[in-house]
Motif scaffolding. Structure first.
Motif, PDB file in Angstrom:
ATOM      1  N   PRO A 297      76.438 114.423 115.830  1.00 54.24           N
ATOM      2  CA  PRO A 297      75.492 113.895 114.933  1.00 54.24           C
ATOM      3  C   PRO A 297      73.905 113.504 115.442  1.00 54.24           C
ATOM      4  CG  PRO A 297      77.783 113.648 113.726  1.00 54.24           C
ATOM      5  CD  PRO A 297      77.604 113.586 115.414  1.00 54.24           C
ATOM      6  N   ARG A 298      74.294 112.247 116.461  1.00 54.93           N
ATOM      7  CA  ARG A 298      73.448 111.562 116.863  1.00 54.93           C
ATOM      8  C   ARG A 298      72.385 112.168 117.790  1.00 54.93           C
ATOM      9  NH1 ARG A 298      78.006 109.615 119.007  1.00 54.93           N
ATOM     10  NH2 ARG A 298      78.009 108.121 117.512  1.00 54.93           N
ATOM     11  N   GLU A 299      72.718 113.440 118.180  1.00 57.83           N
ATOM     12  CA  GLU A 299      71.873 114.323 119.003  1.00 57.83           C
ATOM     13  C   GLU A 299      71.409 115.587 118.241  1.00 57.83           C
ATOM     14  OE1 GLU A 299      72.306 114.520 123.094  1.00 57.83           O
ATOM     15  OE2 GLU A 299      73.886 113.238 123.256  1.00 57.83           O
ATOM     16  N   GLY A 300      70.278 115.374 117.549  1.00 56.48           N
ATOM     17  CA  GLY A 300      69.672 116.417 117.009  1.00 56.48           C
ATOM     18  C   GLY A 300      68.129 117.046 117.657  1.00 56.48           C
ATOM     19  N   ALA A 301      67.630 117.826 117.007  1.00 58.87           N
ATOM     20  CA  ALA A 301      66.552 118.606 117.216  1.00 58.87           C
ATOM     21  C   ALA A 301      65.287 117.482 117.493  1.00 58.87           C
ATOM     22  CB  ALA A 301      65.877 119.882 116.711  1.00 58.87           C
ATOM     23  N   ALA A 302      65.193 116.390 116.646  1.00 54.85           N
ATOM     24  CA  ALA A 302      64.398 115.259 116.846  1.00 54.85           C
ATOM     25  C   ALA A 302      62.885 116.028 116.874  1.00 54.85           C
ATOM     26  CB  ALA A 302      64.741 114.496 118.064  1.00 54.85           C
ATOM     27  N   GLY A 303      62.376 115.521 117.848  1.00 53.88           N
ATOM     28  CA  GLY A 303      60.581 115.968 117.863  1.00 53.88           C
ATOM     29  C   GLY A 303      60.635 117.589 118.000  1.00 53.88           C
ATOM     30  N   PHE A 304      61.309 118.160 118.184  1.00 50.98           N
ATOM     31  CA  PHE A 304      61.205 119.708 118.331  1.00 50.98           C
ATOM     32  C   PHE A 304      61.264 120.248 116.837  1.00 50.98           C
ATOM     33  CE2 PHE A 304      63.425 120.151 122.799  1.00 50.98           C
ATOM     34  CZ  PHE A 304      62.444 119.798 123.464  1.00 50.98           C
ATOM     35  N   LEU A 305      61.703 119.581 115.821  1.00 44.76           N
ATOM     36  CA  LEU A 305      61.636 120.155 114.438  1.00 44.76           C
ATOM     37  C   LEU A 305      60.261 120.513 114.070  1.00 44.76           C
ATOM     38  CD1 LEU A 305      64.232 117.708 112.895  1.00 44.76           C
ATOM     39  CD2 LEU A 305      64.590 120.090 113.612  1.00 44.76           C
ATOM     40  N   ILE A 306      59.124 119.684 114.333  1.00 40.64           N
ATOM     41  CA  ILE A 306      57.817 120.086 113.767  1.00 40.64           C
ATOM     42  C   ILE A 306      57.601 121.573 114.480  1.00 40.64           C
ATOM     43  CG2 ILE A 306      55.448 119.374 114.026  1.00 40.64           C
ATOM     44  CD1 ILE A 306      56.318 116.557 113.450  1.00 40.64           C
ATOM     45  N   PRO A 307      57.420 121.817 115.615  1.00 39.75           N
ATOM     46  CA  PRO A 307      57.086 122.981 116.076  1.00 39.75           C
ATOM     47  C   PRO A 307      57.775 124.110 115.679  1.00 39.75           C
ATOM     48  CG  PRO A 307      57.725 121.766 117.985  1.00 39.75           C
ATOM     49  CD  PRO A 307      57.700 120.896 116.890  1.00 39.75           C
TER      50      PRO A 307
ATOM     51  N   VAL B 299      59.643 112.216 130.945  1.00 34.24           N
ATOM     52  CA  VAL B 299      60.395 112.475 129.854  1.00 34.24           C
ATOM     53  C   VAL B 299      61.814 111.831 129.970  1.00 34.24           C
ATOM     54  CG1 VAL B 299      59.591 114.705 129.412  1.00 34.24           C
ATOM     55  CG2 VAL B 299      61.202 114.681 130.961  1.00 34.24           C
ATOM     56  N   LEU B 300      62.593 111.914 128.821  1.00 37.35           N
ATOM     57  CA  LEU B 300      63.911 111.184 128.983  1.00 37.35           C
ATOM     58  C   LEU B 300      65.094 112.092 129.816  1.00 37.35           C
ATOM     59  CD1 LEU B 300      65.683 108.646 128.203  1.00 37.35           C
ATOM     60  CD2 LEU B 300      65.981 109.904 125.983  1.00 37.35           C
ATOM     61  N   HIS B 301      65.449 111.448 130.616  1.00 36.95           N
ATOM     62  CA  HIS B 301      67.033 112.069 131.328  1.00 36.95           C
ATOM     63  C   HIS B 301      68.160 111.234 130.820  1.00 36.95           C
ATOM     64  CE1 HIS B 301      64.219 114.390 133.983  1.00 36.95           C
ATOM     65  NE2 HIS B 301      63.377 113.491 133.826  1.00 36.95           N
ATOM     66  N   TRP B 302      69.291 111.986 130.745  1.00 34.87           N
ATOM     67  CA  TRP B 302      70.494 111.123 130.277  1.00 34.87           C
ATOM     68  C   TRP B 302      71.617 112.081 130.514  1.00 34.87           C
ATOM     69  CZ3 TRP B 302      69.989 106.583 126.668  1.00 34.87           C
ATOM     70  CH2 TRP B 302      70.916 106.011 126.588  1.00 34.87           C
ATOM     71  N   HIS B 303      71.963 112.370 131.730  1.00 38.77           N
ATOM     72  CA  HIS B 303      73.025 112.943 131.989  1.00 38.77           C
ATOM     73  C   HIS B 303      73.868 112.956 133.288  1.00 38.77           C
ATOM     74  CE1 HIS B 303      71.489 115.793 135.060  1.00 38.77           C
ATOM     75  NE2 HIS B 303      70.511 115.090 134.795  1.00 38.77           N
ATOM     76  N   SER B 304      75.073 113.136 133.620  1.00 39.73           N
ATOM     77  CA  SER B 304      75.620 113.175 134.864  1.00 39.73           C
ATOM     78  C   SER B 304      76.299 114.500 135.203  1.00 39.73           C
ATOM     79  CB  SER B 304      76.593 112.063 135.134  1.00 39.73           C
ATOM     80  OG  SER B 304      77.643 112.389 134.050  1.00 39.73           O
ATOM     81  N   ASP B 305      76.161 115.495 134.357  1.00 37.32           N
ATOM     82  CA  ASP B 305      76.833 116.858 134.635  1.00 37.32           C
ATOM     83  C   ASP B 305      75.500 117.775 135.119  1.00 37.32           C
ATOM     84  OD1 ASP B 305      79.385 116.143 134.084  1.00 37.32           O
ATOM     85  OD2 ASP B 305      79.331 117.160 132.209  1.00 37.32           O
TER      86      ASP B 305
ATOM     87  N   ALA C  45      62.949 116.294 126.188  1.00 36.35           N
ATOM     88  CA  ALA C  45      61.694 116.172 125.964  1.00 36.35           C
ATOM     89  C   ALA C  45      61.416 116.029 124.489  1.00 36.35           C
ATOM     90  CB  ALA C  45      60.880 117.333 126.498  1.00 36.35           C
ATOM     91  N   GLU C  46      62.581 116.150 123.719  1.00 35.02           N
ATOM     92  CA  GLU C  46      62.563 115.973 122.169  1.00 35.02           C
ATOM     93  C   GLU C  46      62.561 114.603 121.846  1.00 35.02           C
ATOM     94  OE1 GLU C  46      67.053 115.835 122.740  1.00 35.02           O
ATOM     95  OE2 GLU C  46      64.964 116.692 123.722  1.00 35.02           O
ATOM     96  N   MET C  47      63.132 113.636 122.958  1.00 32.52           N
ATOM     97  CA  MET C  47      63.278 112.301 122.357  1.00 32.52           C
ATOM     98  C   MET C  47      62.101 111.365 122.939  1.00 32.52           C
ATOM     99  SD  MET C  47      66.089 111.759 120.553  1.00 32.52           S
ATOM    100  CE  MET C  47      66.544 110.319 120.565  1.00 32.52           C
TER     101      MET C  47
ATOM    102  N   ALA D 208      56.754 103.053 125.800  1.00 34.16           N
ATOM    103  CA  ALA D 208      55.547 103.384 126.388  1.00 34.16           C
ATOM    104  C   ALA D 208      55.385 104.672 126.622  1.00 34.16           C
ATOM    105  CB  ALA D 208      55.567 102.763 127.938  1.00 34.16           C
ATOM    106  N   HIS D 209      56.513 105.542 127.047  1.00 28.87           N
ATOM    107  CA  HIS D 209      56.699 106.888 127.324  1.00 28.87           C
ATOM    108  C   HIS D 209      56.836 107.909 126.324  1.00 28.87           C
ATOM    109  CE1 HIS D 209      55.790 105.777 131.275  1.00 28.87           C
ATOM    110  NE2 HIS D 209      56.902 104.927 131.523  1.00 28.87           N
ATOM    111  N   GLY D 210      57.500 107.428 125.276  1.00 31.33           N
ATOM    112  CA  GLY D 210      58.232 108.127 124.388  1.00 31.33           C
ATOM    113  C   GLY D 210      57.046 109.217 123.513  1.00 31.33           C
TER     114      GLY D 210
END
Length: 233
Positions: free
Chosen positions: A11-21, A135-141, A176-178, A211-213
């Motif tokens: 649930p904590r990973e939704g479309a966030a900033g992509f919802l508007i477009p 943009v935000l990166h958050w992965h290891s796979d 890029a949605e976060m 700063a970058h968000g």
């Protein structure tokens, strides 16, 4: 009205900033969680647009998460029909797997705000809006590049950051949605072990987020709006 379905792996990973477009393009948005009993029966070929978001699990952890092979099979059927599909982080890895590519653990945790390097040969892609934008990166796979797709972006840590197939399929490893969503704080507190692995400081990440968000989200929205405008349905 056109219908878009957002598949959430947590649930904590939704479309966030992509919802508007997405809404601006005329889509009515529905959501489904993979943990829901309804997910076993959902037809992923039915919506006009499918958006699959991120999650902490790995595509290869099918013994722990029995919904993964089910989702890959449903997704493969959709991709066979070339129906408009967007994948973010885990969503991009699911797309790679559905196209027959291997998804596997990488050698490092890529975490924090940083720009991507765009493939200069295809600067007409929607990702051009992200040029020089952290943009935000958050992965290891990571994943092998599926056959028949175009590589759109890379970083020094991971070569396969984004790809597309034609106009209807877009896969993004980064977020890029976060950048304005309050759930970022939830990421910091819930995925705290990732910060230790990446040797990142939560205070510094909060500062970078501030700063970058906003710039990342603005560029991400422009990218998605551009991609949606080019869809072939």
């Amino acid at each position: 009205m056109k219908r878009a379905l957002i598949v959430r792996h947590v649930p904590r990973e939704g479309a966030a900033g992509f919802l508007i477009p997405i809404e601006a393009a005329g889509y009515q948005i529905d959501r489904i969680d993979v943990a829901s009993p309804e997910f076993a029966h959902v037809d992923l070929c039915a919506p006009d647009l499918l958006i699959m978001m991120g999650g902490p699990m790995g595509v290869y952890e099918q013994d722990i998460h029995p919904w993964i092979p089910l989702q890959i099979d449903k997704l493969a059927a959709r991709l066979d029909q070339d129906l408009p599909t967007l994948g973010v982080c885990l969503g991009s890895q699911m797309i790679a797997a559905a196209l027959g590519a291997r998804v596997y653990p990488g050698q490092s945790m890529e975490l924090g705000f940083a720009p991507i390097a765009l493939n200069g040969a295809i600067m007409d892609s929607p990702l051009r809006h992200l040029q020089d934008v952290p943009v935000l990166h958050w992965h290891s796979d990571t994943f092998e590049l599926p056959r028949g797709v175009e590589l759109l972006a890379s970083t020094d840590a991971y070569a396969h950051q984004a790809f597309r197939r034609g106009r209807n399929l877009l896969a993004l490893q980064f977020h890029a949605e976060m950048g304005e969503d309050p759930r970022f704080e939830d990421w910091l507190t819930h995925f705290w072990a990732d910060l230790d692995i990446a040797q990142q400081c939560g205070v510094a990440l909060r500062r970078d987020h501030e700063a970058h968000g906003p710039g990342a989200v603005a560029a991400g929205r422009a990218m998605i709006a551009d991609w949606l405008a080019q869809l072939r349905t």
